[in-house]
Design an enzyme around this catalytic site. Structure first.
Site, PDB file in Angstrom:
ATOM      1  N   TYR A 106       0.895  -1.301  -0.045  1.00  0.00           N
ATOM      2  CA  TYR A 106      -0.159   0.058   0.019  1.00  0.00           C
ATOM      3  C   TYR A 106       0.855   1.261  -0.050  1.00  0.00           C
ATOM      4  O   TYR A 106       1.814   1.335   0.921  1.00  0.00           O
ATOM      5  CB  TYR A 106      -0.889   0.175   1.265  1.00  0.00           C
ATOM      6  CG  TYR A 106      -1.905   1.311   1.306  1.00  0.00           C
ATOM      7  CD1 TYR A 106      -2.893   1.360   0.391  1.00  0.00           C
ATOM      8  CD2 TYR A 106      -1.531   2.279   2.087  1.00  0.00           C
ATOM      9  CE1 TYR A 106      -3.415   2.409   0.453  1.00  0.00           C
ATOM     10  CE2 TYR A 106      -2.430   3.628   1.897  1.00  0.00           C
ATOM     11  CZ  TYR A 106      -3.319   3.432   1.164  1.00  0.00           C
ATOM     12  OH  TYR A 106      -4.137   4.673   0.889  1.00  0.00           O
ATOM     13  N   LEU A 107       0.599   2.175  -0.856  1.00  0.00           N
ATOM     14  CA  LEU A 107       1.205   3.414  -1.189  1.00  0.00           C
ATOM     15  C   LEU A 107       0.432   4.535  -0.598  1.00  0.00           C
ATOM     16  O   LEU A 107      -0.618   4.892  -1.189  1.00  0.00           O
ATOM     17  CB  LEU A 107       1.902   3.626  -2.617  1.00  0.00           C
ATOM     18  CG  LEU A 107       2.733   2.599  -3.025  1.00  0.00           C
ATOM     19  CD1 LEU A 107       3.129   2.831  -4.314  1.00  0.00           C
ATOM     20  CD2 LEU A 107       4.162   2.502  -2.105  1.00  0.00           C
ATOM     21  N   ASP A 208       1.518   1.601 -20.666  1.00  0.00           N
ATOM     22  CA  ASP A 208       0.310   2.211 -20.543  1.00  0.00           C
ATOM     23  C   ASP A 208       0.383   3.554 -19.609  1.00  0.00           C
ATOM     24  O   ASP A 208      -0.266   3.852 -18.742  1.00  0.00           O
ATOM     25  CB  ASP A 208      -0.723   1.533 -19.698  1.00  0.00           C
ATOM     26  CG  ASP A 208      -2.186   1.903 -20.047  1.00  0.00           C
ATOM     27  OD1 ASP A 208      -2.359   2.800 -20.681  1.00  0.00           O
ATOM     28  OD2 ASP A 208      -3.112   1.511 -19.150  1.00  0.00           O
TER      29      ASP A 208
END
Length: 301
Positions: A106-107, A208
């Site tokens: 998790y950032l 992307d």
């Protein structure tokens, strides 16, 4: 509460964490809380708090998008191995009876410091310095919710035609989104590409790289998420940064200072952006055809 998470995803995530953190806790892993922070037509995702830490969890329908997260996990690992731009660590990917999931570090989002875009440009150039023997990848993956074939080629131009433009154009034609005239224009363009596109060694690409897939994390360092990884021409990543906005000029300036491009790169950006524009036609409809036709007129008139 974790009731928003499907039962098979909860079981899979718990088992993955149990395996990833043996001995780092007392007793079984407990999923404590979940905050939905991302949802849409492709994935559901959010912040998962557990007895062994906080993670980002996302999931989708495994039957509709088979192998998506296994391929994404491989791509994230390839990017992370370059030790350039920050990439979230992959904890696990898995598949249940109906859903598949991806569990990541998790950032916490952070503010962008003044040198954020310069650092992002410099570090993308360093990432692109990771090269491979062929264009493509040893597995297929996805661009958005569409399959992306990566069959290996020795020629960049042939790869771009056969693995990028043709599959999307064929999909659009079969769906009634592209007519015979457009297909014929692309066929003519293919014959001209050898004179328009330079060859380079295959660079590792994010694949992307629009503004929604770069964020500031951990004291504001640039971080890439949601890749569609393969080895290709590095101008492809740079081209997409110009298509939908969001990147400041300092980004490209810093990249070019670190690793210059050959003259005429802005025209080539337009050619490379035919691929994401075709993807958008297939995902969102005919409104993107006007941009495609504008590029084709530029190079076929």
């Amino acid at each position: 509460m974790t009731r928003d998470i499907p039962n098979d995803v909860q079981r899979g995530a718990t088992a993955a964490l149990q395996q990833a953190y043996p001995g780092g806790y007392t007793g079984d892993v407990v999923l404590e809380d979940f905050i939905l922070v991302g949802g849409g037509s492709i994935n559901q995702g959010g912040k998962l708090s557990t007895s062994v830490g906080t993670f980002f969890l996302k999931w989708n329908d495994a039957h509709t998008l088979p192998g998506m997260f296994a391929a994404e996990a491989k791509g994230l690992s390839l990017l992370r191995d370059t030790r350039t731009l920050y990439i979230p660590d992959v904890v696990a990917s898995g598949e249940g009876s109906s859903d598949q999931f991806l569990l990541l570090e998790y950032l916490e989002p952070a503010h962008r410091p003044k040198d954020y875009w310069e650092r992002a440009g410099q570090e993308l150039a360093q990432l692109h310095a990771t090269t491979g023997p062929s264009f493509g990848l040893d597995l297929a993956n996805y661009i958005g919710s569409l399959p992306q074939a990566n069959t290996l080629h020795d020629s960049w131009i042939q790869f771009f035609i056969r693995q990028r433009l043709q599959p999307q154009l064929t999909r659009a034609r079969q769906a009634g989104l592209a007519d015979t005239a457009l297909v014929n224009q692309f066929e003519t363009l293919y014959t001209r590409l050898p004179d328009l596109l330079p060859e380079e060694k295959p660079s590792l690409l994010h694949g992307d790289l629009w503004s929604g897939n770069i964020m500031a994390a951990q004291q504001g360092i640039p971080c890439l998420i949601d890749p569609a990884v393969y080895f290709g021409h590095r101008e492809v990543d740079l081209a997409m940064t110009t298509l939908f906005g969001g990147f400041e000029p300092a980004f490209l300036e810093a990249y070019l200072e670190a690793w210059p491009l050959l003259p005429g790169y802005r025209d080539r950006f337009s050619l490379y952006n035919l691929y994401p524009l075709l993807v958008h036609v297939n995902l969102f409809g005919k409104s993107y055809l006007s941009q495609i036709n504008s590029v084709l007129r530029q190079f076929l008139s």
